[in-house]
Design a protein around this motif. Structure first.
Motif, mmCIF file in Angstrom:
data_model
loop_
_atom_site.group_PDB
_atom_site.id
_atom_site.type_symbol
_atom_site.label_atom_id
_atom_site.label_comp_id
_atom_site.label_asym_id
_atom_site.label_seq_id
_atom_site.Cartn_x
_atom_site.Cartn_y
_atom_site.Cartn_z
ATOM 1 N N ASN A 25 0.804 -1.231 0.000
ATOM 2 C CA ASN A 25 0.000 0.000 0.000
ATOM 3 C C ASN A 25 0.834 1.278 0.000
ATOM 4 O OD1 ASN A 25 -2.221 -1.627 -0.045
ATOM 5 N ND2 ASN A 25 -2.893 -1.174 2.027
ATOM 6 N N LEU A 26 1.914 1.284 -0.761
ATOM 7 C CA LEU A 26 2.699 2.507 -0.925
ATOM 8 C C LEU A 26 1.976 3.417 -1.900
ATOM 9 C CD1 LEU A 26 6.289 0.989 -1.241
ATOM 10 C CD2 LEU A 26 5.174 1.897 0.811
ATOM 11 N N ILE A 27 2.146 4.720 -1.723
ATOM 12 C CA ILE A 27 1.510 5.678 -2.619
ATOM 13 C C ILE A 27 2.419 5.847 -3.836
ATOM 14 C CG2 ILE A 27 0.677 8.045 -2.856
ATOM 15 C CD1 ILE A 27 -0.027 7.871 0.151
ATOM 16 N N PRO A 28 1.914 5.516 -5.029
ATOM 17 C CA PRO A 28 2.757 5.407 -6.232
ATOM 18 C C PRO A 28 3.534 6.657 -6.598
ATOM 19 C CG PRO A 28 0.570 4.524 -6.661
ATOM 20 C CD PRO A 28 0.537 5.166 -5.298
ATOM 21 N N ARG A 29 2.975 7.831 -6.462
ATOM 22 C CA ARG A 29 3.633 9.063 -6.921
ATOM 23 C C ARG A 29 4.453 9.738 -5.831
ATOM 24 N NH1 ARG A 29 4.040 8.494 -12.002
ATOM 25 N NH2 ARG A 29 2.097 8.289 -13.139
ATOM 26 N N MET A 30 4.678 9.034 -4.729
ATOM 27 C CA MET A 30 5.469 9.599 -3.637
ATOM 28 C C MET A 30 6.768 8.815 -3.503
ATOM 29 S SD MET A 30 2.507 10.295 -0.773
ATOM 30 C CE MET A 30 3.617 10.961 0.435
ATOM 31 N N SER A 31 7.830 9.503 -3.140
ATOM 32 C CA SER A 31 9.130 8.854 -2.937
ATOM 33 C C SER A 31 9.061 7.914 -1.736
ATOM 34 C CB SER A 31 10.204 9.911 -2.690
ATOM 35 O OG SER A 31 9.992 10.534 -1.423
ATOM 36 N N ALA A 32 10.081 7.081 -1.606
ATOM 37 C CA ALA A 32 10.175 6.200 -0.440
ATOM 38 C C ALA A 32 10.173 7.044 0.837
ATOM 39 C CB ALA A 32 11.445 5.360 -0.517
ATOM 40 N N LEU A 33 10.918 8.135 0.827
ATOM 41 C CA LEU A 33 10.979 9.013 1.996
ATOM 42 C C LEU A 33 9.597 9.589 2.324
ATOM 43 C CD1 LEU A 33 12.727 10.435 4.132
ATOM 44 C CD2 LEU A 33 13.143 12.239 2.450
ATOM 45 N N ALA A 34 8.898 10.091 1.331
ATOM 46 C CA ALA A 34 7.570 10.666 1.565
ATOM 47 C C ALA A 34 6.575 9.612 2.057
ATOM 48 C CB ALA A 34 7.055 11.322 0.286
ATOM 49 N N ASN A 35 6.672 8.384 1.538
ATOM 50 C CA ASN A 35 5.805 7.302 2.008
ATOM 51 C C ASN A 35 6.044 7.007 3.484
ATOM 52 O OD1 ASN A 35 3.913 5.608 0.156
ATOM 53 N ND2 ASN A 35 5.572 6.247 -1.188
ATOM 54 N N VAL A 36 7.314 7.034 3.906
ATOM 55 C CA VAL A 36 7.641 6.761 5.310
ATOM 56 C C VAL A 36 7.229 7.938 6.196
ATOM 57 C CG1 VAL A 36 9.538 6.293 6.933
ATOM 58 C CG2 VAL A 36 9.474 5.149 4.704
ATOM 59 N N GLU A 37 7.320 9.145 5.673
ATOM 60 C CA GLU A 37 6.940 10.334 6.451
ATOM 61 C C GLU A 37 5.427 10.450 6.666
ATOM 62 O OE1 GLU A 37 9.957 13.977 5.808
ATOM 63 O OE2 GLU A 37 8.843 13.419 4.008
ATOM 64 N N LEU A 38 4.642 9.863 5.790
ATOM 65 C CA LEU A 38 3.196 10.104 5.803
ATOM 66 C C LEU A 38 2.515 9.857 7.150
ATOM 67 C CD1 LEU A 38 0.967 11.148 4.002
ATOM 68 C CD2 LEU A 38 0.552 8.801 3.263
ATOM 69 N N GLY A 56 11.193 -6.424 -2.943
ATOM 70 C CA GLY A 56 11.814 -6.478 -1.619
ATOM 71 C C GLY A 56 12.083 -5.097 -1.057
ATOM 72 N N GLN A 57 12.489 -4.170 -1.935
ATOM 73 C CA GLN A 57 12.713 -2.797 -1.488
ATOM 74 C C GLN A 57 11.401 -2.129 -1.095
ATOM 75 O OE1 GLN A 57 14.764 -1.548 -5.039
ATOM 76 N NE2 GLN A 57 16.770 -1.628 -4.033
ATOM 77 N N GLN A 58 10.338 -2.380 -1.853
ATOM 78 C CA GLN A 58 9.022 -1.839 -1.499
ATOM 79 C C GLN A 58 8.581 -2.353 -0.126
ATOM 80 O OE1 GLN A 58 5.981 -2.103 -4.581
ATOM 81 N NE2 GLN A 58 7.579 -2.061 -6.135
ATOM 82 N N GLN A 59 8.840 -3.639 0.114
ATOM 83 C CA GLN A 59 8.476 -4.219 1.402
ATOM 84 C C GLN A 59 9.256 -3.539 2.529
ATOM 85 O OE1 GLN A 59 9.473 -8.384 2.109
ATOM 86 N NE2 GLN A 59 7.476 -8.618 3.104
ATOM 87 N N ARG A 60 10.521 -3.254 2.307
ATOM 88 C CA ARG A 60 11.333 -2.589 3.335
ATOM 89 C C ARG A 60 10.857 -1.157 3.570
ATOM 90 N NH1 ARG A 60 17.288 -3.337 1.780
ATOM 91 N NH2 ARG A 60 16.495 -3.865 -0.286
ATOM 92 N N VAL A 61 10.397 -0.465 2.529
ATOM 93 C CA VAL A 61 9.813 0.867 2.724
ATOM 94 C C VAL A 61 8.560 0.730 3.600
ATOM 95 C CG1 VAL A 61 8.646 2.808 1.584
ATOM 96 C CG2 VAL A 61 10.721 1.841 0.578
ATOM 97 N N ALA A 62 7.739 -0.283 3.332
ATOM 98 C CA ALA A 62 6.525 -0.495 4.137
ATOM 99 C C ALA A 62 6.884 -0.791 5.594
ATOM 100 C CB ALA A 62 5.688 -1.626 3.539
ATOM 101 N N VAL A 63 7.954 -1.549 5.814
ATOM 102 C CA VAL A 63 8.397 -1.831 7.184
ATOM 103 C C VAL A 63 8.879 -0.544 7.852
ATOM 104 C CG1 VAL A 63 10.185 -3.011 8.546
ATOM 105 C CG2 VAL A 63 8.914 -4.264 6.780
ATOM 106 N N ALA A 64 9.642 0.271 7.136
ATOM 107 C CA ALA A 64 10.121 1.538 7.691
ATOM 108 C C ALA A 64 8.935 2.452 8.020
ATOM 109 C CB ALA A 64 11.067 2.220 6.696
ATOM 110 N N ARG A 65 7.930 2.471 7.177
ATOM 111 C CA ARG A 65 6.744 3.294 7.418
ATOM 112 C C ARG A 65 5.991 2.805 8.659
ATOM 113 N NH1 ARG A 65 2.464 2.976 2.846
ATOM 114 N NH2 ARG A 65 2.427 0.884 3.701
ATOM 115 N N ALA A 66 5.905 1.507 8.837
ATOM 116 C CA ALA A 66 5.173 0.939 9.991
ATOM 117 C C ALA A 66 5.882 1.285 11.293
ATOM 118 C CB ALA A 66 5.047 -0.573 9.846
#
Length: 166
Positions: free
Chosen positions: A104-117, A156-166
């Motif tokens: 459930n990452l937001i497609p038009r946002m960077s990894a950083l912005a997804n984690v900041e949300l 795998g990188q997307q999954q790690r962004v999701a883990v960082a966001r959580a």
């Protein structure tokens, strides 16, 4: 901390006799039947079972997204069943993290912005938000991908962004 102090510390999650039923009469489905468990701080827990065994129902209740038919549960000593909706929203934002199967990452946002949300919704100021998000991405080994959007990342990188966001 001594062993006796550790033994008396309350679990981070305490579930007692959790029941969840859907429907009525002959159509009633017993999704959960008296689930009880304690999870201590630092524990890793896997919820496993056959399809239809109540795993998602349990996780939705523990994540404060659904309510049980009966039973009680506490997160860090707070009786979740007694909290008002705004208190539940604060609890979800500050104490519960989700890593969804589809990320459930937001497609038009960077990894950083997804984690900041979630920090934006939590009222964290911009400087601290950026610092915490960068630290979380560093913990999952993605400091070189902070500006990449999800479609520029491997699964795998997307999954790690999701883990960082959580």
């Amino acid at each position: 901390m001594t062993a006796s102090a550790t033994a008396t510390a309350a679990p981070v999650l305490r579930v007692k006799d959790l029941v969840k039923e859907y429907g009525e009469g002959d159509a009633k489905v017993h999704a959960l039947r008296g689930v009880s468990l304690d999870v201590e701080r630092g524990d890793y827990v896997a919820i496993m079972g056959a399809s239809g065994s109540g795993k998602s129902t349990l996780m939705n209740i523990l994540g404060c997204l659904d309510v049980p038919t009966s039973g009680t549960y506490q997160i860090d000593g707070a009786d979740v069943g007694r909290l008002a909706e705004h208190q539940l929203a604060i609890l979800r934002n500050r104490r519960v993290g989700f890593v969804f199967q589809s990320f459930n990452l937001i497609p038009r946002m960077s990894a950083l912005a997804n984690v900041e949300l979630p920090l934006v919704y939590g009222g964290v100021g911009p400087a601290e938000r950026r610092s915490r998000a960068l630290a979380a991405l560093e913990q999952v080994g993605l400091t070189d991908r902070v500006r990449h959007e999800p479609n520029q990342l491997s699964g795998g990188q997307q999954q790690r962004v999701a883990v960082a966001r959580a």
